[in-house]
Design a protein around this motif. Structure first.
Motif, mmCIF file in Angstrom:
data_model
loop_
_atom_site.group_PDB
_atom_site.id
_atom_site.type_symbol
_atom_site.label_atom_id
_atom_site.label_comp_id
_atom_site.label_asym_id
_atom_site.label_seq_id
_atom_site.Cartn_x
_atom_site.Cartn_y
_atom_site.Cartn_z
ATOM 1 N N ASN A 122 0.825 -1.210 0.000
ATOM 2 C CA ASN A 122 0.000 0.000 0.000
ATOM 3 C C ASN A 122 0.863 1.266 0.000
ATOM 4 O OD1 ASN A 122 -2.487 -1.370 0.014
ATOM 5 N ND2 ASN A 122 -2.423 -1.598 2.241
ATOM 6 N N GLN A 123 1.821 1.336 -0.930
ATOM 7 C CA GLN A 123 2.767 2.447 -1.014
ATOM 8 C C GLN A 123 2.550 3.270 -2.270
ATOM 9 O OE1 GLN A 123 6.121 -0.474 0.950
ATOM 10 N NE2 GLN A 123 6.743 0.824 -0.753
ATOM 11 N N TYR A 124 2.749 4.585 -2.153
ATOM 12 C CA TYR A 124 2.603 5.426 -3.341
ATOM 13 C C TYR A 124 3.820 5.350 -4.249
ATOM 14 C CZ TYR A 124 5.453 9.118 -1.060
ATOM 15 O OH TYR A 124 6.448 9.839 -0.451
ATOM 16 N N ALA A 125 4.897 4.681 -3.805
ATOM 17 C CA ALA A 125 6.079 4.507 -4.655
ATOM 18 C C ALA A 125 6.715 3.158 -4.379
ATOM 19 C CB ALA A 125 7.086 5.625 -4.409
ATOM 20 N N LEU A 126 7.028 2.423 -5.440
ATOM 21 C CA LEU A 126 7.688 1.127 -5.340
ATOM 22 C C LEU A 126 9.152 1.246 -5.765
ATOM 23 C CD1 LEU A 126 4.955 -1.129 -6.976
ATOM 24 C CD2 LEU A 126 5.501 -0.945 -4.534
ATOM 25 N N PRO A 127 10.019 0.413 -5.208
ATOM 26 C CA PRO A 127 11.414 0.408 -5.669
ATOM 27 C C PRO A 127 11.491 0.035 -7.144
ATOM 28 C CG PRO A 127 11.175 -0.825 -3.609
ATOM 29 C CD PRO A 127 9.797 -0.538 -4.107
ATOM 30 N N VAL A 128 12.480 0.573 -7.834
ATOM 31 C CA VAL A 128 12.685 0.222 -9.235
ATOM 32 C C VAL A 128 12.891 -1.288 -9.344
ATOM 33 C CG1 VAL A 128 14.250 0.460 -11.198
ATOM 34 C CG2 VAL A 128 13.635 2.469 -9.832
ATOM 35 N N GLY A 129 12.168 -1.925 -10.268
ATOM 36 C CA GLY A 129 12.260 -3.365 -10.464
ATOM 37 C C GLY A 129 11.451 -4.177 -9.476
ATOM 38 N N GLY A 130 10.645 -3.516 -8.649
ATOM 39 C CA GLY A 130 9.944 -4.217 -7.586
ATOM 40 C C GLY A 130 8.505 -4.554 -7.893
ATOM 41 N N VAL A 131 7.911 -5.306 -6.961
ATOM 42 C CA VAL A 131 6.490 -5.672 -6.999
ATOM 43 C C VAL A 131 5.887 -5.297 -5.660
ATOM 44 C CG1 VAL A 131 4.806 -7.537 -7.190
ATOM 45 C CG2 VAL A 131 6.876 -7.573 -8.601
#
Length: 398
Positions: free
Chosen positions: A181-190
């Motif tokens: 439930n995050q407004y930003a995900l790490p690059v390459g993440g799910v």
């Protein structure tokens, strides 16, 4: 007793940065809000002008005093602190974490979601965005956006570090989850979105990078809906709308998108997540916060120049007492404090550990005194009116 506290506060502040408190007996002194909970306004005289503030002291050794997360019911939502305080029946409340207040990406709506982790009533609501995606001042050395102010099941407050662990296990193996439930995900993440998220678009989750919040949105994305343990649909772009309570939505970017593309409707998928505190019991409550006081001393690289309204929380050595403090700023009657001064203010209350919370126009304290029907805002928000925020800290009578 109050005079002794004021003398101690004066000595501590004068030693640290030449602040001298002005007695506030004429303004009412300490008010008992509930068993174990008191409220007091205060005034400080500083080299950069007068400062007005308010502090709520919570003694957790009294079983009738409690702390909890104030939030609007959805992670991607916001409301005023007084409204949240009254909706939850709290006797006091202050604003909490920094949040997605503005958006640099054309066509992408701000989610109002907080930057750090959050736990309410033992229920894990969200994880932390990458440090480069957060809002607020730069993090001091040795801290991270996964740090929280928390209350454990042992009824002791603490500063904890929450690591998100999670997997989505399907016919092609396990996919590591790096967001909840995050407004930003790490690059390459799910990341996984649950019904706690709300109806706001999930498109913001694939924008920016781990180092640059304003970097372009990813062009390689995938979204998969898992309902009752089975993939029910998939799409190239993140969607919007309420998520059913028996469903979760997986969103991937770059390498994460490739992993999700291997899933097809009808595939069984088991999704599990957990926010795990290091060296702490299970947590009843947690809100994202930035450590500024450790071992009774301000962290060494805190800003000493920017004066602003501040919201902060200090913890006694044994975790049994919490001070929630706000100071007004950006006005002739209250200049505000810098971060180092904020840490030293917490130390003057007897705290040995302390955190900075969202400040500026978000700084708000609402209090309901005995006999009052509703909690009302006691400070003077610098925006001219209370700001709607993502979450806050509530003080409750059990």
């Amino acid at each position: 007793m109050r005079s002794a506290r004021l003398r101690a506060l004066a000595a501590a502040l004068a030693a640290g940065f030449a602040l001298t408190p002005v007695p506030v007996a004429a303004a009412g002194g300490d008010a008992q809000l509930a068993p174990g909970v008191t409220y007091r306004p205060f005034e400080l005289s500083t080299s950069h002008g007068p400062v007005r503030g308010h502090v709520v002291r919570v003694d957790l050794t009294d079983p009738r005093a409690d702390l909890g997360l104030l939030h609007p019911g959805s992670v991607a939502a916001k409301d005023e602190i007084a409204d949240l305080t009254n909706a939850d029946g709290a006797v006091a409340g202050v604003n909490g974490d920094f949040f997605n207040i503005a958006e640099e990406h054309p066509g992408v709506v701000p989610t109002s979601s907080a930057t750090g982790p959050a736990i309410a009533d033992g229920r894990e609501l969200k994880g932390a965005v990458p440090d480069g995606q957060r809002f607020g001042p730069a993090l001091p050395a040795g801290t991270s956006n996964e740090d929280v102010l928390a209350l454990g099941t042992d009824r002791r407050a603490r500063i904890a570090h929450l690591d998100l662990t999670g997997t989505a296990s399907g016919p092609h193996g396990r996919i590591r989850l790096s967001g909840l439930n995050q407004y930003a995900l790490p690059v390459g993440g799910v990341g996984v979105f649950t019904d706690e998220w709300g109806s706001v678009s999930r498109a913001r989750a694939v924008c920016g990078t781990d180092e640059d919040r304003s970097a372009p949105c990813s062009e390689r994305t995938e979204e998969v809906v898992v309902r009752r343990g089975v993939v029910s649909s998939e799409a190239d772009d993140p969607g919007a709308g309420e998520i059913p309570s028996d469903a979760v939505v997986l969103v991937g970017r770059e390498r994460g998108a490739e992993q999700l593309e291997a899933l097809d409707p009808g595939d069984p998928v088991a999704v599990r997540t957990a926010l795990l505190p290091a060296e702490a019991p299970p947590l009843e409550f947690a809100v994202g916060a930035t450590p500024i006081l450790r071992g009774g001393a301000a962290l060494p690289d805190l800003d000493t120049t920017e004066l602003a309204p501040r919201t902060a929380a200090g913890i006694s050595p044994d975790g049994s007492v919490v001070h929630l403090a706000v100071v007004d700023g950006r006005s002739a009657i209250s200049s505000g404090l810098n971060l180092r001064e904020t840490a030293e203010l917490l130390a003057s209350f007897g705290a040995t550990e302390g955190v900075n919370l969202d400040g500026g126009g978000s700084t708000t304290m609402a209090v309901r005194e005995p006999g009052d029907d509703l909690a009302t805002v006691r400070n003077v928000p610098s925006d001219g009116r209370p700001r709607q925020v993502a979450n806050g800290i509530g003080v409750f009578r059990r």
